[in-house]
Motif scaffolding. Structure first.
Motif, short mmCIF file in Angstrom:
data_model
loop_
_atom_site.label_atom_id
_atom_site.label_comp_id
_atom_site.label_asym_id
_atom_site.label_seq_id
_atom_site.Cartn_x
_atom_site.Cartn_y
_atom_site.Cartn_z
N ALA A 190 3.73 12.31 -2.79
CA ALA A 190 2.89 12.63 -3.94
C ALA A 190 3.13 14.06 -4.40
CB ALA A 190 1.42 12.42 -3.58
N LEU A 191 3.27 14.98 -3.45
CA LEU A 191 3.56 16.37 -3.79
C LEU A 191 4.93 16.50 -4.45
CD1 LEU A 191 2.86 19.40 -3.60
CD2 LEU A 191 3.93 19.39 -1.32
N ALA A 192 5.91 15.77 -3.91
CA ALA A 192 7.28 15.86 -4.44
C ALA A 192 7.39 15.31 -5.85
CB ALA A 192 8.24 15.12 -3.52
N THR A 193 6.56 14.34 -6.19
CA THR A 193 6.62 13.73 -7.53
C THR A 193 5.57 14.29 -8.48
OG1 THR A 193 5.15 11.93 -6.77
CG2 THR A 193 7.54 11.55 -6.63
N GLY A 194 4.76 15.23 -7.99
CA GLY A 194 3.74 15.83 -8.84
C GLY A 194 2.60 14.89 -9.16
N SER A 195 2.29 13.98 -8.24
CA SER A 195 1.25 12.98 -8.48
C SER A 195 -0.07 13.32 -7.81
CB SER A 195 1.72 11.61 -7.98
OG SER A 195 2.90 11.21 -8.62
N GLY A 196 -0.26 14.56 -7.41
CA GLY A 196 -1.49 14.93 -6.72
C GLY A 196 -1.35 14.73 -5.23
N SER A 197 -2.45 14.65 -4.53
CA SER A 197 -2.41 14.52 -3.07
C SER A 197 -3.01 13.23 -2.55
CB SER A 197 -3.14 15.71 -2.42
OG SER A 197 -4.50 15.73 -2.84
N GLU A 198 -3.87 12.59 -3.33
CA GLU A 198 -4.54 11.36 -2.86
C GLU A 198 -3.60 10.16 -3.00
OE1 GLU A 198 -8.81 9.01 -3.36
OE2 GLU A 198 -8.22 10.55 -4.80
N THR A 199 -3.51 9.35 -1.95
CA THR A 199 -2.64 8.16 -1.97
C THR A 199 -3.39 6.94 -1.47
OG1 THR A 199 -1.80 8.67 0.25
CG2 THR A 199 -0.54 9.53 -1.62
N PHE A 200 -2.82 5.76 -1.79
CA PHE A 200 -3.42 4.50 -1.40
C PHE A 200 -2.35 3.59 -0.79
CE2 PHE A 200 -5.75 6.32 -4.91
CZ PHE A 200 -7.08 6.20 -4.51
N ILE A 201 -2.76 2.76 0.16
CA ILE A 201 -1.85 1.86 0.85
C ILE A 201 -2.18 0.41 0.50
CG2 ILE A 201 -0.83 1.20 3.06
CD1 ILE A 201 -0.53 4.16 2.42
N ASP A 202 -1.17 -0.35 0.16
CA ASP A 202 -1.36 -1.78 -0.11
C ASP A 202 -0.33 -2.57 0.69
OD1 ASP A 202 -2.51 -4.04 -1.54
OD2 ASP A 202 -0.58 -4.16 -2.57
N SER A 203 -0.76 -3.68 1.28
CA SER A 203 0.16 -4.49 2.08
C SER A 203 0.00 -5.96 1.72
CB SER A 203 -0.12 -4.29 3.57
OG SER A 203 -1.45 -4.64 3.89
N GLU A 204 1.11 -6.70 1.86
CA GLU A 204 1.07 -8.13 1.55
C GLU A 204 2.21 -8.82 2.28
OE1 GLU A 204 3.66 -8.04 -2.60
OE2 GLU A 204 1.50 -8.38 -2.68
N ALA A 205 2.15 -10.15 2.32
CA ALA A 205 3.20 -10.97 2.91
C ALA A 205 3.47 -12.13 1.96
CB ALA A 205 2.80 -11.49 4.28
N ASP A 206 4.74 -12.43 1.75
CA ASP A 206 5.12 -13.49 0.82
C ASP A 206 4.71 -14.86 1.34
OD1 ASP A 206 6.22 -11.52 -0.71
OD2 ASP A 206 8.31 -11.99 -0.19
N SER A 207 4.37 -15.76 0.42
CA SER A 207 4.10 -17.15 0.76
C SER A 207 5.41 -17.88 0.98
CB SER A 207 3.28 -17.81 -0.34
OG SER A 207 3.98 -17.75 -1.58
N ASP A 208 5.33 -19.09 1.56
CA ASP A 208 6.55 -19.84 1.85
C ASP A 208 6.25 -21.33 1.90
OD1 ASP A 208 9.26 -20.24 2.47
OD2 ASP A 208 8.88 -20.20 4.62
N ILE A 209 7.22 -22.13 1.49
CA ILE A 209 7.17 -23.58 1.66
C ILE A 209 8.18 -23.92 2.75
CG2 ILE A 209 7.58 -25.83 0.60
CD1 ILE A 209 6.76 -24.62 -2.06
N ALA A 210 7.73 -24.55 3.82
CA ALA A 210 8.59 -24.74 4.98
C ALA A 210 8.50 -26.16 5.52
CB ALA A 210 8.21 -23.76 6.08
N PRO A 211 9.59 -26.67 6.09
CA PRO A 211 9.58 -28.01 6.71
C PRO A 211 8.98 -27.98 8.11
CG PRO A 211 11.76 -27.05 6.90
CD PRO A 211 10.94 -26.09 6.08
N ILE A 212 8.37 -29.11 8.50
CA ILE A 212 7.79 -29.28 9.84
C ILE A 212 8.46 -30.48 10.51
CG2 ILE A 212 5.67 -29.61 11.15
CD1 ILE A 212 4.15 -28.98 8.55
#
Length: 277
Positions: A190-212
């Protein structure tokens, strides 16, 4: 990242077997699924937002982190299935249940190249950071199975194949891991890009269609009740993603890893049959 998911759920073909089981019968099963992932993962690949400071310090915009990996623990969950006998041997089954919960753990050090790499390092294997996240998995499935033997046989083996759709939600990051990402990656970027100091984290996992793929054995208890046990293999994969954004919404970094989960699912199910006879 949060990877908590998976179904549950819905992975096993358990063949209900009651005396005189035949075409037109409807069978409801309840019981338990035991899930054991046979996982492997690729090293984390990270993309950083371009910045003048990063260029001056020799930090590459995209880099891989050799030695990093992700793993998922075993889990178990209640199961519920509904089957319809098209004939005395061929069955269509729907599977569902309570979504299974998993813990995602990590190994290795995420660190970019350049003299400032140490400033942006995060230890995925740190005791304080593990498990990195918890996640819930949903996996409804539709299956076709074939039951061997005569309908009046006490024991009937079966095989089956199906398709499962899996998605993940309720991903919760380890607070220590989240703080490490913000301090060691987010604030510097954030400092390097000049975006301030506060940051947020987001996480996810892709869905999938799979055989059984499934094999099992059903045992008749009486005209209505039966007990079955099965083992299933699920060819499941997903891609986990962790993104760090600035307060203004700018994407600062994104790290991805492909996970081949391929769980082996064993089940024990009690069946009740509706039908004539």
């Amino acid at each position: 990242m949060k990877l908590r998911n998976w179904c549950w759920c819905c992975f096993a073909i358990a063949a209900p077997t009651a005396q005189a089981l035949k075409a037109g019968d409807v069978v409801v099963q309840g019981g338990w699924f035991f899930l054991s992932p046979q996982e492997s993962s690729t090293p984390l690949n990270t993309k950083l937002a371009p910045s003048l400071l990063g260029s001056v310090l020799g930090i590459e915009q995209e880099f891989s982190s050799p030695g990093t990996s992700l793993s998922v623990n075993d889990s178990s969950t209640p199961a519920l299935t509904l089957s319809y006998f098209l004939t005395d041997h061929f069955v269509i089954k729907l599977e569902g249940g309570v979504p299974a919960e998993f813990e995602l753990s990590g190994q290795g050090l995420v660190r970019p190249t350049g003299v400032a790499g140490e400033l942006l390092s995060v230890d995925l294997g740190g005791v304080q950071n593990n498990p990195l996240a918890t996640v819930r998995q949903w996996s409804p499935a539709i299956l076709a199975q074939y039951c061997f033997g005569d309908v009046s046989a006490r024991l009937r083996p079966y095989i089956g194949v199906g398709v499962m759709y899996t998605w993940f939600d309720n991903i919760e990051l380890n607070k220590s891991f989240e703080q490490s990402l913000k301090q060691n990656f987010g604030s510097v970027l954030a400092l390097a890009t000049g975006s301030g100091s506060e940051t947020f984290i987001d996480s996810e996992a892709d869905s999938d269609i799979a055989p059984i793929f499934n094999v099992g054995l059903a045992m008749e208890l009486d005209d209505r009740w039966s007990l079955s046990a099965s083992v299933s293999y699920l060819a499941l994969e997903t891609t986990s993603n962790i993104a760090i954004t600035a307060k203004d919404g700018a994407l600062l970094s994104e790290s991805r890893s492909k996970l081949e989960l391929n769980p082996i699912i064993s089940s024990v199910l009690l069946s009740y049959r509706w039908g004539d006879g």
